[in-house]
Enzyme design. Structure first.
Site, mmCIF file in Angstrom:
data_model
loop_
_atom_site.group_PDB
_atom_site.id
_atom_site.type_symbol
_atom_site.label_atom_id
_atom_site.label_comp_id
_atom_site.label_asym_id
_atom_site.label_seq_id
_atom_site.Cartn_x
_atom_site.Cartn_y
_atom_site.Cartn_z
ATOM 1 N N SER A 171 0.816 -1.213 0.000
ATOM 2 C CA SER A 171 0.000 0.000 0.000
ATOM 3 C C SER A 171 0.848 1.260 0.000
ATOM 4 O O SER A 171 0.310 2.358 -0.082
ATOM 5 C CB SER A 171 -0.926 0.011 1.228
ATOM 6 N N HIS A 187 -3.570 -3.617 -4.734
ATOM 7 C CA HIS A 187 -3.794 -3.252 -3.338
ATOM 8 C C HIS A 187 -5.257 -3.438 -2.977
ATOM 9 O O HIS A 187 -6.106 -2.640 -3.364
ATOM 10 C CB HIS A 187 -3.362 -1.801 -3.088
ATOM 11 N N GLU A 201 -6.844 -1.299 -5.831
ATOM 12 C CA GLU A 201 -6.039 -0.335 -6.586
ATOM 13 C C GLU A 201 -5.029 -1.101 -7.427
ATOM 14 O O GLU A 201 -4.187 -1.829 -6.900
ATOM 15 C CB GLU A 201 -5.319 0.615 -5.623
ATOM 16 N N ASN A 223 -4.167 5.318 0.611
ATOM 17 C CA ASN A 223 -3.242 5.560 1.712
ATOM 18 C C ASN A 223 -2.573 6.924 1.645
ATOM 19 O O ASN A 223 -2.049 7.398 2.658
ATOM 20 C CB ASN A 223 -2.203 4.446 1.794
#
Length: 291
Positions: A120, A141, A153, A191
């Site tokens: 991440s 992710h 992701e 993130n």
């Protein structure tokens, strides 16, 4: 449509166990690798408990539960991953550890096997550079908890081939997930916002602004989040949050991404979150989220 039949998941912690549920539930033969048999046993136990709760909630039939468990198997022998068409890495955020794992996987997996990382924060290109097959390497992710959240992701590295990225995208869709394409940048989308945001919540506790339960209640009530930031941190693990902060802050020098001192003190005290029974909140058991 995907030509992937067997899915490997390297790492049976919170993220790895969740990803394995997603794959097995979607009908893929799923092989989970970990160096520790005890960790695999725990992941399988948590998986069954999660699925049994789904049966109780009438979201799953008992026959489906048994089929999903039949799709799921574990191994401590890395050579078994040679059977996989894709291997998704879900170990902790340390570039050297990931490089070592992928170098070994590159030796045992056939040329067609795609490699993916659930990182991440760390650059996909950097991880792929130590894999021996950076043209067949993709960032995937999954959001925590993977077994409940749909978003993934998807990030190509600088040398990822278009065909490899297409295969990974089609596989993600076959899992029943919702892929979004991101560039290979620190934190991707989620993130980039979430690590500083969670750290802000930690600093509110650290500064005595409010108790953890009150902060979570305020965020859930006002913003409509299903889980408060401190509840999420307990699920992720405070040890994992420290690694995320160190990786993100090291790449961006963003002050809000720096690990708050309280996190280090909690780790030293063994208050890692749900997996140890105590973090920002106290827990009676270490069952998987949703179980």
């Amino acid at each position: 449509m995907t030509n992937i039949k067997t899915v490997g998941v390297a790492g049976s912690g919170t993220m790895g166990a969740g990803i394995a549920i997603v794959a097995a539930r979607a009908g893929f033969r799923t092989l989970v690798y970990d160096t520790r048999q005890a960790a695999l046993d725990k992941a399988r136990e948590q998986t069954r408990a999660f699925l049994e709760k789904s049966v109780q909630r009438k979201k799953l039939e008992q026959e489906q539960l048994e089929q999903i468990m039949a799709n799921w198997s574990g191994t401590t022998n890395l050579a078994d991953m040679a059977e996989c068409d894709i291997v998704i890495e879900a170990v902790f955020e340390d570039l050297a550890v990931k490089h070592e794992l992928f170098a070994k996987l590159n030796e045992v997996c056939p040329p067609h096997t795609l490699f993916a990382s659930n990182t991440s924060t760390i650059s996909i290109t950097e991880i792929a550079g130590g894999s021996g097959r950076d043209d067949r390497f993709v960032g995937m992710h999954f959001c925590l908890p993977a077994q409940l959240m749909k978003l993934v992701e998807m990030s190509p590295g600088m040398n990822t081939s278009q065909d490899s990225f297409r295969q990974a995208w089609e596989f993600c869709a076959a899992l029943g997930q919702k892929p979004v394409k991101t560039q290979d940048t620190p934190g991707f989308i989620l993130n980039y916002f979430l690590i500083p945001f969670n750290n802000d919540a930690i600093r509110l506790v650290e500064q005595g602004v409010a108790e953890a339960a009150e902060i979570d209640k305020a965020i859930k009530t006002a913003l409509g989040y299903p889980m408060g930031p401190l509840e999420l941190l307990d699920l992720v693990g405070l040890d994992t949050q420290r690694l995320l902060c160190e990786a993100m802050h090291g790449l961006t020098n963003e002050p809000r991404a720096a690990c708050p001192p309280l996190v280090r003190r909690m780790i030293a005290a063994g208050h890692l979150g749900k997996k140890t029974g105590k973090g920002f909140h106290a827990y009676a058991n270490a069952k998987m989220f949703g179980a």
